[in-house]
Design an enzyme around this catalytic site. Structure first.
Site, PDB file in Angstrom:
ATOM      1  N   GLY A 106      16.309  17.937  36.732  1.00 25.48           N
ATOM      2  CA  GLY A 106      16.985  18.415  37.931  1.00 25.48           C
ATOM      3  C   GLY A 106      18.433  18.740  37.635  1.00 25.48           C
ATOM      4  O   GLY A 106      18.983  18.372  36.594  1.00 25.48           O
ATOM      5  N   LYS A 107      18.992  19.482  38.572  1.00 25.64           N
ATOM      6  CA  LYS A 107      20.405  19.819  38.465  1.00 25.64           C
ATOM      7  C   LYS A 107      21.010  19.703  39.841  1.00 25.64           C
ATOM      8  O   LYS A 107      20.407  20.152  40.818  1.00 25.64           O
ATOM      9  CB  LYS A 107      20.550  21.270  38.003  1.00 25.64           C
ATOM     10  CG  LYS A 107      20.839  21.418  36.532  1.00 25.64           C
ATOM     11  CD  LYS A 107      21.035  22.881  36.213  1.00 25.64           C
ATOM     12  CE  LYS A 107      21.681  23.068  34.885  1.00 25.64           C
ATOM     13  NZ  LYS A 107      21.980  24.491  34.651  1.00 25.64           N
ATOM     14  N   GLY A 108      22.156  19.111  39.924  1.00 29.28           N
ATOM     15  CA  GLY A 108      22.830  19.057  41.212  1.00 29.28           C
ATOM     16  C   GLY A 108      24.232  19.586  41.003  1.00 29.28           C
ATOM     17  O   GLY A 108      24.562  20.072  39.920  1.00 29.28           O
ATOM     18  N   SER A 109      25.031  19.490  42.045  1.00 28.41           N
ATOM     19  CA  SER A 109      26.375  20.023  41.896  1.00 28.41           C
ATOM     20  C   SER A 109      27.220  19.135  40.989  1.00 28.41           C
ATOM     21  O   SER A 109      28.266  19.536  40.524  1.00 28.41           O
ATOM     22  CB  SER A 109      27.021  20.161  43.264  1.00 28.41           C
ATOM     23  OG  SER A 109      26.861  18.966  43.978  1.00 28.41           O
ATOM     24  N   GLY A 111      26.013  17.590  38.181  1.00 24.85           N
ATOM     25  CA  GLY A 111      25.590  17.572  36.784  1.00 24.85           C
ATOM     26  C   GLY A 111      24.098  17.655  36.619  1.00 24.85           C
ATOM     27  O   GLY A 111      23.354  17.925  37.568  1.00 24.85           O
ATOM     28  N   ASP A 225      23.294  12.375  55.627  1.00 22.55           N
ATOM     29  CA  ASP A 225      22.818  13.657  55.097  1.00 22.55           C
ATOM     30  C   ASP A 225      21.341  13.568  54.720  1.00 22.55           C
ATOM     31  O   ASP A 225      20.931  14.041  53.659  1.00 22.55           O
ATOM     32  CB  ASP A 225      23.675  14.071  53.885  1.00 22.55           C
ATOM     33  CG  ASP A 225      23.498  15.560  53.537  1.00 22.55           C
ATOM     34  OD1 ASP A 225      23.026  16.328  54.410  1.00 22.55           O
ATOM     35  OD2 ASP A 225      23.812  15.946  52.403  1.00 22.55           O
TER      36      ASP A 225
HETATM   37  N1  ATP Z   1      15.898   9.416  40.131  1.00 15.89           N
HETATM   38  C1  ATP Z   1      15.518  10.669  39.949  1.00 15.89           C
HETATM   39  N2  ATP Z   1      14.314  10.953  39.431  1.00 15.89           N
HETATM   40  C2  ATP Z   1      13.929  12.225  39.244  1.00 15.89           C
HETATM   41  N3  ATP Z   1      14.654  13.292  39.561  1.00 15.89           N
HETATM   42  C3  ATP Z   1      15.860  13.080  40.102  1.00 15.89           C
HETATM   43  C4  ATP Z   1      16.362  11.770  40.322  1.00 15.89           C
HETATM   44  N4  ATP Z   1      17.580  11.869  40.872  1.00 15.89           N
HETATM   45  C5  ATP Z   1      17.833  13.174  40.984  1.00 15.89           C
HETATM   46  N5  ATP Z   1      16.803  13.914  40.509  1.00 15.89           N
HETATM   47  C6  ATP Z   1      16.702  15.363  40.483  1.00 15.89           C
HETATM   48  O1  ATP Z   1      17.938  15.924  40.137  1.00 15.89           O
HETATM   49  C7  ATP Z   1      18.419  16.781  41.190  1.00 15.89           C
HETATM   50  C8  ATP Z   1      19.907  16.600  41.328  1.00 15.89           C
HETATM   51  O2  ATP Z   1      20.168  15.260  41.634  1.00 15.89           O
HETATM   52  P1  ATP Z   1      21.205  14.830  42.762  1.00 15.89           P
HETATM   53  O3  ATP Z   1      20.855  15.474  44.047  1.00 15.89           O
HETATM   54  O4  ATP Z   1      21.324  13.350  42.739  1.00 15.89           O
HETATM   55  O5  ATP Z   1      22.491  15.469  42.116  1.00 15.89           O
HETATM   56  P2  ATP Z   1      23.841  15.821  42.812  1.00 15.89           P
HETATM   57  O6  ATP Z   1      24.697  16.376  41.741  1.00 15.89           O
HETATM   58  O7  ATP Z   1      24.332  14.658  43.603  1.00 15.89           O
HETATM   59  O8  ATP Z   1      23.346  16.965  43.735  1.00 15.89           O
HETATM   60  P3  ATP Z   1      23.970  17.539  45.036  1.00 15.89           P
HETATM   61  O9  ATP Z   1      24.416  18.875  44.649  1.00 15.89           O
HETATM   62  O10 ATP Z   1      22.759  17.592  45.899  1.00 15.89           O
HETATM   63  O11 ATP Z   1      25.002  16.621  45.549  1.00 15.89           O
HETATM   64  C9  ATP Z   1      17.645  16.369  42.426  1.00 15.89           C
HETATM   65  O12 ATP Z   1      17.452  17.458  43.282  1.00 15.89           O
HETATM   66  C10 ATP Z   1      16.331  15.890  41.858  1.00 15.89           C
HETATM   67  O13 ATP Z   1      15.474  16.994  41.692  1.00 15.89           O
END
Ligand code: ATP
Length: 584
Positions: A106-109, A111, A225
């Site tokens: 996965g990727k989020g904002s 990392g 959220d």
């Molecule tokens: N514990 C986990 N197990 C499997 N995949 C995960 C887990 N945590 C996060 N992911 C995957 O990684 C992606 C990004 O994680 P997360 O939403 O925690 O990141 P973020 O940087 O906080 O994102 P955001 O932009 O939503 O704030 C998630 O959409 C999910 O698909």
């Protein structure tokens, strides 16, 4: 359907045991050693793991439920660099050898998230690399809040942080690596991929959400959220609430207005009282509304209220729920919002059975309690668990509560923090996962860096390799569950980053103007703080710049308030337009 039927049979056992306190290096913040099925409640002081704590051992057997499809995107496999000897980077804490990174999931904002195997336990874990944590104080504060909350909130329905890698240097680290339990997908994907969910699935999903929320709310934490993407899911139907970046702890003696002015949640799941700053006080009911929307989305297979902007959001709500009664409208503080709703043509509530013709009537009766327009009429998580819909399934012994989190843990929320302050607080938080280092730290040891590079160095290279592979043609598209990699402002929900197309773009459309305005205003102060060396104008040229890329120097409180004002301004402006167009 009704009752719990198969599901109840499927819930094999929950054990409540008293465990001795795990050994800890800190007298005031002991860190329990948790295994995947052990959860502890924070005590009054907000610390998990006190002696005689109640340990809940979960052993749910979901065999009564059909497995659900969890779409697994094409992932990027990464192999260890055979030329690098891991032992080179071995530290006395053994971190370097502990995790074998496998693929990006996965990727989020903030990392990239990669799956890995924990060689100590053989478990698969998810490791989130958070890049440049201290680039902006507000982002760092959001991360601090999230890792602190997830350490304190230990519950089977809340995602667990298992570990945080020790940074190589206390004063200079930039990235952090957070080790979570690995989940297979999220509820958004599950809803999209499964058109054959059964009433038992719906019931069990909602049960877990409410049970998790009962615990979170008992800790005085509001998630703020909740949406399908923030609910992780496994094929065996296990759900876990994640992403506490926008969560807040409510303290009784704290002026609510200060704590809640920065509130912005994803519009589609946003409670009506937040659409026009209607009520002065935000309550746990905001999360209950979101859970109602999520449950409705499961039943419908698509979002219930996909508003294009705040006014459209209110229109959709009232189209379905009817116009609120005069006494609810009278409580609305915003005059324009009050006028808008009062002058709206009277709408009758659509019977829930018309909107959800195939749903269990008991499920719909509970849904009505979750989607009450007026927050005072909304069921609490605890009340909802006692609803007849869950009869035979709910059992208060299986639904642990907890003590409110200590305000000492969140003292930082009241202060204007510098980057160095947040770095120190995050470092202190990381030490909770490194008892020996914590002990030394508490004794006053002021080590600036360690004798050996920590395992983080190795992770850095592996993640760099992963990110590089993802940039290559053919690899990017399947690199993870989401592809956007923009960091958002601490108060901006994901949809606020302008998205290229599709539903995300739709969701984000009404926030770009606001974000840009916030960027503009905060950049002014950023320029001032930086002696003018930072060009706001240049950054503003890029329409796709996310708020957080530009906002960073202004204090958290000021900045979040700026966003809140923008939010209100937008709401008021939209409502004002509508009111102006009403016939007199
Ligand atoms: N514990 C986990 N197990 C499997 N995949 C995960 C887990 N945590 C996060 N992911 C995957 O990684 C992606 C990004 O994680 P997360 O939403 O925690 O990141 P973020 O940087 O906080 O994102 P955001 O932009 O939503 O704030 C998630 O959409 C999910 O698909």
């Amino acid at each position: 359907m009704g009752g719990g039927g198969n599901l109840v049979d499927g819930v094999r056992r929950w054990l409540f045991q008293r465990h001795p306190s795990p050994s800890s290096s800190s007298s005031n913040s002991p860190q329990p050693i948790l295994n995947s099925s052990t959860f502890s409640n924070p005590d009054q002081s907000g610390n998990a793991g006190d002696s005689n704590e109640l340990i809940v051992i979960e052993d749910l057997d979901f065999s009564g439920l059909k497995l659900i499809k969890v779409p697994i995107p094409k992932r990027i496999h990464v192999s260890m660099d055979p030329h690098k000897k891991d032992t080179e980077f071995f530290t006395e804490y053994g971190e370097a050898n502990r995790y074998q990174i496998q693929e990006v999931v996965g990727k989020g904002s903030y990392g990239v998230v990669a799956s890995a195997v924990d060689s100590h336990t053989g478990e698969k874990v998810a490791i989130k690399k958070i890049n440049d944590v201290f680039e902006h104080v507000s982002d760092a504060t959001r991360i601090l809040r999230e890792i602190k909350l997830l350490r304190l909130l230990k519950h089977p329905d809340v995602v667990e942080i298992k570990h945080i890698m020790l940074p190589p240097s206390r004063r200079e680290f930039r990235d952090i690596y957070v080790v979570f339990e690995l989940m297979e997908s999220d509820l958004h994907q599950v809803i999209k991929a499964n058109d054959d969910l059964t009433p038992e699935h719906y019931q069990f999903f909602l049960y877990q959400l409410l049970r998790g929320l009962k615990y979170v709310h008992a800790a005085n934490v509001f998630h703020r959220d909740l949406k399908p993407k923030n609910i992780l899911a496994n094929a065996d139907c296990k759900l876990k609430i994640c992403d506490f970046g926008l969560a807040r702890v409510s303290f009784n003696d704290a002026p609510t207005a200060i704590f809640w002015t920065d509130y912005v949640a994803t519009r589609w799941y946003r409670a009506p009282e937040l659409c026009g700053s209607f009520f002065s006080k935000y309550t746990p009911a905001i999360d209950i509304w979101s859970v109602g929307c999520i449950f409705a989305e499961m039943l419908l297979g698509k979002p219930l209220f996909p508003g294009k902007n705040v006014v459209h959001q209110l229109d959709l709500m009232t189209d379905f729920l009817g116009t609120p009664p005069p006494e609810s409208i009278a409580r609305i503080r915003n005059e324009k919002a009050r006028r808008y709703l009062s002058s709206m043509r009277k709408k009758q509530q659509v019977p829930f059975s018309h909107k959800f013709p195939k749903a269990d009537p008991l499920a719909l009766r509970l849904l009505e309690r979750l989607l009450a327009f007026d927050p005072k009429d909304r069921a609490s998580a605890e009340d909802a668990l006692a609803d007849p819909y869950f009869s035979g399934l709910s059992n208060s012994e299986r639904e642990p509560s907890t003590q409110p989190i200590s305000k000492l843990e969140f003292d930082f929320e009241r202060k204007k923090l510098t980057k160095d302050d947040v770095r120190e607080l995050i470092y202190r938080e990381i030490l909770e996962y490194h008892p020996q280092m914590l002990e030394e730290y508490l004794r006053g040891g002021d080590q600036l860096s360690f004798m050996y590079p920590s395992g983080v160095d190795r992770f850095k290279r592996q993640f760099a390799h992963l990110e590089e592979s993802q940039g290559k043609p053919g690899a990017a598209a399947g690199g993870g569950r989401s592809t956007a990699l923009h960091r958002h402002h601490a108060s901006l929900p994901r949809e606020r980053v302008p998205a290229p197309n599709g539903e995300a773009a739709e969701e984000s459309s009404d926030v770009e103007r606001r974000a840009a305005a916030a960027v503009a205003s905060t950049l002014e102060s950023e320029e001032a703080d930086n002696g003018g060396g930072y060009s706001a104008r240049n950054l503003m040229k890029s329409a796709s710049i996310s708020g957080s890329k530009c906002i960073g120097v202004q204090s958290k409180t000021d900045k979040e308030d700026t966003i809140a004002e923008e939010e209100d301004d937008e709401t008021v402006a939209e409502l004002a337009d509508r009111v102006a167009s009403l016939p007199n």
